[in-house]
Design a protein around this motif. Structure first.
Motif, PDB file in Angstrom:
ATOM      1  N   PRO A 187      46.018  40.420  42.726  1.00  0.00           N
ATOM      2  CA  PRO A 187      46.098  39.076  42.151  1.00  0.00           C
ATOM      3  C   PRO A 187      47.320  38.937  41.262  1.00  0.00           C
ATOM      4  O   PRO A 187      47.604  39.806  40.430  1.00  0.00           O
ATOM      5  N   HIS A 200      45.111  35.639  36.318  1.00  0.00           N
ATOM      6  CA  HIS A 200      43.908  36.258  36.884  1.00  0.00           C
ATOM      7  C   HIS A 200      42.646  35.422  36.724  1.00  0.00           C
ATOM      8  O   HIS A 200      41.666  35.667  37.414  1.00  0.00           O
ATOM      9  N   THR A 225      41.010  34.037  39.913  1.00  0.00           N
ATOM     10  CA  THR A 225      40.877  34.892  41.083  1.00  0.00           C
ATOM     11  C   THR A 225      39.412  35.247  41.280  1.00  0.00           C
ATOM     12  O   THR A 225      38.729  35.621  40.334  1.00  0.00           O
ATOM     13  N   GLU A 231      43.038  40.711  46.663  1.00  0.00           N
ATOM     14  CA  GLU A 231      42.390  39.534  47.221  1.00  0.00           C
ATOM     15  C   GLU A 231      43.004  39.309  48.602  1.00  0.00           C
ATOM     16  O   GLU A 231      44.179  39.610  48.835  1.00  0.00           O
TER      17      GLU A 231
END
Length: 321
Positions: free
Chosen positions: A261, A16, A19, A212
């Motif tokens: 993500p 993560h 991201t 995302e």
């Protein structure tokens, strides 16, 4: 579809920390890569600066190519582990064979979904007698750790959910969009949708706030969230959106890709997605001299040999370079 690079780069991604935790605009042009003897593709993932969008970890966009007097796509038998392949055609036909014994012609608007799981081999080719134009996308989805050793499988779905509004038609290829779910088996929350915008379209598409997202422009001139996206390019959008504004004057066609993500760190090399360099090396050795991947019957030609492993250790790291 395969990564046919004779010297494939090691790609490390997942986790993560890289991201985008907010809406962003990152435009990436496609990198031209030769696929076999007669097909060139635009490689959009992985690319310098962006390696994943949700669980989507590989995108090739090809065509439209005039193959009326050409053999078209010719991808010999090759192996996969730890991923799913998503075949999506706009024009043309592709014949899929795999080591499970599957033999299926995939046509525009049909989902060809192969789950490699612990091991599978397949080939892809234009049929001997084929339509004159070839245009489509090949994508990979990384399997989460809990499912990456599942039994290999192949799915072919002709009927997919279609959402129609006044200026846009959306076909849900994978995952879910606006309450409509693809029949394709997905192992993590994601979306993959084919969007056809009519001339003078100005639409707002609902999207998942926690996903995302990215958009790939397949054809036509399109403005995505105020950013012009040329054909063959990918616009990464980050997270934190509830809707996405799409505009075009003459009409266009896009792929919307997204997902939660991907939390795990992975190693990608050649046609393998694993967690360690040792796992990748073992898969390569199995392809070279083992029986793990099985045999693809019926392809008129030899299978692909695995490239040499890089001299540097294969280590998982972050999502962007």
């Amino acid at each position: 579809m395969s990564n046919l690079d004779t010297h494939p780069a090691v790609t490390v991604c997942g986790g993560h920390r890289d991201t985008a935790a907010e809406p962003v605009h990152q435009l990436f042009p496609g990198r031209m890569v030769r696929l076999g003897e007669s097909t060139q593709v635009r490689r959009l993932l992985p690319t310098l600066g962006r390696r994943m969008v949700g669980a989507w970890c590989f995108i090739d966009h090809y065509g439209p190519d005039d193959i009326a007097t050409e053999p078209g796509m010719q991808v010999p038998p090759h192996p996969h582990i730890g991923l799913q392949t998503v075949s999506w055609l706009l024009d043309g036909e592709v014949l899929h064979r795999d080591s499970l014994g599957s033999l299926q012609t995939i046509r525009p608007g049909e989902l060809g979904l192969m789950t490699a799981g612990r091991a599978i081999a397949h080939s892809e080719e234009s049929p001997h007698t084929h339509p004159p134009i070839l245009h489509g996308a090949q994508l990979w989805v990384a399997l989460p750790d809990a499912h990456r050793h599942v039994a290999p499988a192949f799915e072919h779905h002709v009927a997919l959910p279609v959402l129609r509004e006044r200026q846009v038609t959306a076909t849900v290829v994978m995952g879910e969009l606006a309450g409509a779910a693809s029949p394709g088996t997905a192992y993590s929350p994601l979306v993959g949708a084919d969007l056809v915008l009519s001339a003078d379209a100005d639409v707002r598409l609902p999207v998942e706030y926690d996903f995302e997202h990215a958009v790939v422009n397949l054809s036509g001139e399109t403005e995505v969230d105020g950013v012009p996206v040329p054909p063959g390019a990918l616009l990464y959008l980050g997270t934190g959106r509830r809707e996405l504004r799409l505009r075009t004057s003459a009409g266009s066609r896009l792929m919307l890709l997204g997902g939660e993500p991907f939390d795990e760190e992975i190693v990608m090399w050649w046609n393998f997605v694993g967690r360690t360099g040792q796992e990748i090396a073992q898969a390569r050795q199995e392809w070279a001299d083992g029986e793990l991947f099985g045999t693809v019957h019926g392809y008129a030609g030899p299978r692909l040999n695995a490239p040499a492993l890089p001299a540097v250790p294969l280590k998982p790291r972050g999502r962007t370079r």
